[in-house]
Design a protein around this motif. Sequence first.
Motif: not given
Length: 341
Positions: A320, A322, A324, A330, A333
Motif C-alpha cells: 500500500t 500513500s 501523506r 492522506v 493511497s
Amino acid sequence: MKATLTYLLTAGSLLLLPPAATAQKAGKDLRIAFGSCNRHDLPQPLWDDIARDKPNVWIWLGDNIYGDSDDPAVLKAKYEAEFNNPGYRSLREQGTAIIGTWDDHDYGRNDGDKNYPFKAQNQQLALDFLQEPAGSPRRQQEGMYAAYEYQAGKKKVKVILLDDRYFQDPLTRDAQQVYHPNPTGDVLGEAQWQWLRQQLQHSDADAHIIASGIQFLPQEHRFEKWANFPAARRRFLELLASTQAKGVVLISGDRHIGEVSKVPVPGVPYPVYEVTSSGLTHPATHNTSEPNQYRVSPLVNDKHYALFQFQPKGRKLLLTTSLRGDDGKVFYSEKIQLNPR
C-alpha cells in the motif's frame, strides 16, 4: 539495525558492496517512509506525522538540505541544524533506521553534474549526516549508491539507492531555462551500472525499491529527469527486463510535487510504478496541472511525504503506497499486488 557487509565474487575478484541492513524483526509488516526537498531553515511540520506512522525505515531522496555551497563549513552547519531538528531527532530516537542518497542541492551545486569539483568532499559530509560508519564501503567508493535489505514476515524487500549526480553527464539549457536532452549522455557511470545489475540479477528479494533523486518515468515536464538522458533511461528499463527482478517499484524526489506514475515495460511481467514524493518544507503550490501521461494519482502540491506498507499475504506481498500530509491527511493511497503472476 546492525549493518553487515556484502561481498560478491565477480570475474575472479572480490567486489565489496555497500552495507546491507539486517532484517526487520518486529512484526510481519514493513513500513518505509520517504521524502525530499527539505530546508533546515523553514518550518518542518511533518516529522510528528511521520513518527506516528512508526516507519521501520526513513529514506532521504535528496535535497536533504539546501547546501548550495563549495564551503564544507557551510554544508556542515546546515546538516547539523537539520540533524538536531527536534522532530527529526524524535524520529531517529524512536528507532527508525535512516538511510538515503542525495540530489543537486546537497550535492553542493544546483543541477550539478559529474564535473562538480567538490563532489568527493561533499560525499563525506552527506555520509556524516547519515551517520555512515567510518569503515563503510560508502566512505571509500565514488558515489553515494548503496543497497539494504529488510524483512516483511518471510518476504524480503531490497532498497537500492542510486547516485544520479556523481557520474551524470552535462546538459545544456536555453534562454528559457529548458533543458535540451543529451541523447547519448549517462546518469550512473559504468561502475554503478554494473553494481546495479548485480544487485538485481543476484537478488533473492521479493520486492525491490529503486531510488533516484530525479524522476525515472515522466517525460513531459521541462525540468531535470531521466528522460533528458534517453539512452540511459532506455538502458535502465531494459535492465529491469533482462534481470527479471521481482516487484520493482521506483521512488524519486526533486520536483516539489507528489505523484504516482505507472508504465508497462516490455519484458517486465508487471506494470512498473514510480512514487515521487517531494516537498517536505516547500512544495510547488503553483503547480496544479503539469502534464504526465503516466500519472495515475492526483498531483499533490502540498507539503507531504510518502509511506510504503508491505504486508505478506500467503505467497504474495502486498504494497500500500500513500502520499501523506500534516495532521494525518492522506492525499492518495493505492494498493499494489507485487509479482501478481
